[in-house]
Design a protein around this motif. Structure first.
Motif, PDB file in Angstrom:
ATOM      1  N   ASP A   1      14.117   3.011  -1.584  1.00 35.25           N
ATOM      2  CA  ASP A   1      13.050   3.402  -0.652  1.00 35.25           C
ATOM      3  C   ASP A   1      12.086   4.312  -1.409  1.00 35.25           C
ATOM      4  OD1 ASP A   1      14.073   6.092  -0.669  1.00 35.25           O
ATOM      5  OD2 ASP A   1      15.597   5.452   0.774  1.00 35.25           O
ATOM      6  N   SER A   2      11.060   4.788  -0.702  1.00 41.43           N
ATOM      7  CA  SER A   2      10.002   5.519  -1.403  1.00 41.43           C
ATOM      8  C   SER A   2      10.401   6.948  -1.809  1.00 41.43           C
ATOM      9  CB  SER A   2       8.730   5.552  -0.555  1.00 41.43           C
ATOM     10  OG  SER A   2       8.982   6.244   0.639  1.00 41.43           O
TER      11      SER A   2
ATOM     12  N   ASN B   1       6.144   4.312  -4.242  1.00 41.32           N
ATOM     13  CA  ASN B   1       5.142   3.586  -3.435  1.00 41.32           C
ATOM     14  C   ASN B   1       3.813   4.337  -3.368  1.00 41.32           C
ATOM     15  OD1 ASN B   1       4.257   1.399  -1.993  1.00 41.32           O
ATOM     16  ND2 ASN B   1       5.164   2.035  -0.040  1.00 41.32           N
ATOM     17  N   GLU B   2       3.428   4.941  -4.488  1.00 41.04           N
ATOM     18  CA  GLU B   2       2.207   5.756  -4.494  1.00 41.04           C
ATOM     19  C   GLU B   2       0.922   4.929  -4.457  1.00 41.04           C
ATOM     20  OE1 GLU B   2       3.990   9.665  -6.871  1.00 41.04           O
ATOM     21  OE2 GLU B   2       2.650   8.300  -7.931  1.00 41.04           O
ATOM     22  N   TRP B   3       1.043   3.629  -4.802  1.00 36.68           N
ATOM     23  CA  TRP B   3      -0.152   2.774  -4.772  1.00 36.68           C
ATOM     24  C   TRP B   3      -0.153   1.890  -3.532  1.00 36.68           C
ATOM     25  CZ3 TRP B   3       0.904   1.008 -10.468  1.00 36.68           C
ATOM     26  CH2 TRP B   3       0.473   2.011 -11.348  1.00 36.68           C
ATOM     27  N   GLU B   4       0.474   2.384  -2.464  1.00 35.08           N
ATOM     28  CA  GLU B   4       0.703   1.579  -1.267  1.00 35.08           C
ATOM     29  C   GLU B   4      -0.530   0.794  -0.819  1.00 35.08           C
ATOM     30  OE1 GLU B   4       2.032   3.928   1.966  1.00 35.08           O
ATOM     31  OE2 GLU B   4       2.739   2.194   3.112  1.00 35.08           O
ATOM     32  N   LYS B   5      -1.700   1.460  -0.867  1.00 28.23           N
ATOM     33  CA  LYS B   5      -2.897   0.814  -0.324  1.00 28.23           C
ATOM     34  C   LYS B   5      -3.356  -0.373  -1.174  1.00 28.23           C
ATOM     35  CE  LYS B   5      -4.760   4.806   2.104  1.00 28.23           C
ATOM     36  NZ  LYS B   5      -4.419   6.023   1.344  1.00 28.23           N
TER      37      LYS B   5
ATOM     38  N   ALA C   1       1.533  -2.511  -2.578  1.00 23.74           N
ATOM     39  CA  ALA C   1       2.697  -1.909  -1.908  1.00 23.74           C
ATOM     40  C   ALA C   1       3.989  -2.284  -2.627  1.00 23.74           C
ATOM     41  CB  ALA C   1       2.739  -2.361  -0.464  1.00 23.74           C
ATOM     42  N   SER C   2       4.903  -1.342  -2.713  1.00 23.31           N
ATOM     43  CA  SER C   2       6.194  -1.590  -3.348  1.00 23.31           C
ATOM     44  C   SER C   2       7.149  -2.225  -2.346  1.00 23.31           C
ATOM     45  CB  SER C   2       6.808  -0.270  -3.832  1.00 23.31           C
ATOM     46  OG  SER C   2       5.938   0.369  -4.735  1.00 23.31           O
ATOM     47  N   SER C   3       8.062  -3.082  -2.851  1.00 24.01           N
ATOM     48  CA  SER C   3       9.114  -3.617  -1.981  1.00 24.01           C
ATOM     49  C   SER C   3      10.450  -3.203  -2.585  1.00 24.01           C
ATOM     50  CB  SER C   3       9.002  -5.131  -1.869  1.00 24.01           C
ATOM     51  OG  SER C   3       9.159  -5.723  -3.133  1.00 24.01           O
TER      52      SER C   3
ATOM     53  N   ASP D   1      -3.492   7.859  -7.512  1.00 22.81           N
ATOM     54  CA  ASP D   1      -3.255   7.206  -6.217  1.00 22.81           C
ATOM     55  C   ASP D   1      -4.444   7.333  -5.261  1.00 22.81           C
ATOM     56  OD1 ASP D   1      -2.877   9.890  -5.923  1.00 22.81           O
ATOM     57  OD2 ASP D   1      -1.026   9.759  -4.760  1.00 22.81           O
TER      58      ASP D   1
END
Ligand code: NAP
Ligand code: ZN
Ligand code: ZN
Length: 364
Positions: free
Chosen positions: A20-21, A59-63, A66-68, A284
């Motif tokens: 998770d993040s 997940n810092e680049w979510e926008k 996005a990380s899975s 980010d």
């Protein structure tokens, strides 16, 4: 009829994954596909820790991307080939190989046709992407890789595997813009912002190209080493206005590797007329672009993402020829969470490399 996971991915694999993040990594058992006709399977020996791994696990680049999870990071991967598919042409068992930031692309767009796979709209990243067969890609914090030979590079015998690993991402990410933006001409003067994993190899490549290098850093304690050991011509502390003022208008180009938000205005000021500020670090949050300072001097702000396979092989061969490797701190896999914490504070000289071969052991 759909195939079962076991049929599609019969190879047992073991690595460390973030769930998770929070970004905390822990042991993870998974599987990889069988060696396909064009695949190279290799035992991973070393894997560098890129700051992008840290951005991704948190997940810092979510926008934008996005990380899975589970997410097995690692895209500075080197090892030794253990198996090749029937149609593999470039590699054989026992060869030393490396894999960088991506493992698939469409092979038919203009970018792919121009050896610029990193700009392919269907790029498949080494981890956290969906592969052609619908499975998730997992990176090099793991014991084996199965990779299409097109995305595998050959590591020359005289390039050590441990300190050579970071070239697969850090190396190509700075080599490519130095070449493309013409900042590789002897006698030029280039700035490198951020003396971390990317920054310190940028200094080495630029020096080998005959370019004069100024390091621009937030860490005054890196000055002595930057000049005496890395061979930088000069060193500016980015918070020291007097130093910046004295160097205004002196640089032909800048490679900016900073991983966090920072002001661009002082950097643009350091450029000569027609100078180029190339961003490779990926904060980010969006950066502010001071337009007036760009106009006054016809300056360019650009970006660059890793590099294609042809250029990556060229960079590796150039590094081997000029004895360019990363300065590394080799760590066991169970130190990886502490390493991430230290990396977030720029506390590494200058790249962590995980000794996968000797320290990653499945408990089963
Ligand atoms: P790194 O080893 O952490 O180095 C980044 C350096 O930036 C630090 O050592 C520090 O240098 C400086 N820095 C950190 N925080 C700062 C702040 N708040 N203000 C100013 N300077 C700061 O990271 P890296 O692995 O080299 O990666 C750097 C960036 O490039 C990351 O964002 C990464 O995701 C990105 N990246 C992009 C590509 C691409 O294809 N474009 C490929 C790989 C990595 P000083 O101590 O000298 O100030
Ligand atoms: Zn990277
Ligand atoms: Zn393509």
């Amino acid at each position: 009829m759909g195939e079962s996971t076991e049929q599609m991915q019969p190879k047992k694999a073991f690595g460390w994954a973030a769930r998770d993040s929070s970004g905390v990594l822990s042991p993870f058992t998974f599987s990889r596909r069988a060696t396909g006709e064009k695949d190279v399977t290799f035992k991973v020996l070393y894997c560098g820790i890129c700051h992008s791994d840290l951005h991704f696990i948190k997940n810092e680049w979510e926008k934008d991307w996005a990380s899975s999870y589970p997410l097995v990071p690692g895209h500075e991967i080197v090892g030794v080939v253990t198996e090749v598919g029937g149609k593999v042409e470039k590699f054989k068992v026992g060869d030393k190989v490396g894999v960088g930031c991506f493992v698939g692309s469409c092979h038919s767009c203009d970018n792919c046709a121009s050896n610029l796979e990193s700009y392919c709209p269907k790029l498949i990243l080494t981890y956290g992407s969906i592969y052609y067969d619908g499975t998730t890609t997992y990176g090099g914090y793991s014991d084996i890789m199965v990779t299409d030979e097109h995305f595998v590079v050959s590591i020359p015998d005289n390039l050590p595997l441990d300190c050579g690993a970071p070239l697969l991402c850090a190396g190509i990410t700075v080599y490519s813009p130095l070449r493309y933006f013409g900042l590789d001409k002897p006698g030029m003067h280039v700035g490198v912002v951020g003396l971390g994993g990317l920054g310190h190899v940028a200094v080495k490549f630029a020096k080998a190209m005959g370019v004069k290098v100024t390091v621009i850093s937030t860490s005054p304690n890196k000055k002595k080493e930057a000049i005496e050991h890395l061979g930088a011509h000069s060193f500016l502390v980015s918070r020291n206005q007097d130093e910046l003022q004295a160097a205004m208008g002196t640089l032909d180009g800048i490679i900016d590797t900073v991983s966090a938000s920072h002001p661009l205005l002082p950097l643009i000021g350091l450029l000569k007329t027609n100078g180029k500020l190339v961003l490779v670090g990926v904060p980010d949050k969006p950066l502010e672009l001071p337009v007036f300072s760009l106009l006054m001097g016809r300056k360019i702000v650009a970006g660059s993402a890793t590099g294609g396979l042809k250029e990556t092989q060229e960079m590796i061969n150039f590094a081997a020829k000029h004895n360019i490797t990363a300065d590394i701190e080799v760590i066991p896999i169970d130190y990886v969470n502490i390493a991430m914490e230290r990396l977030s504070k720029a506390d590494v000289r200058y790249r962590f490399v995980i000794d996968i071969g000797n320290t990653l052991k499945s408990s089963t």
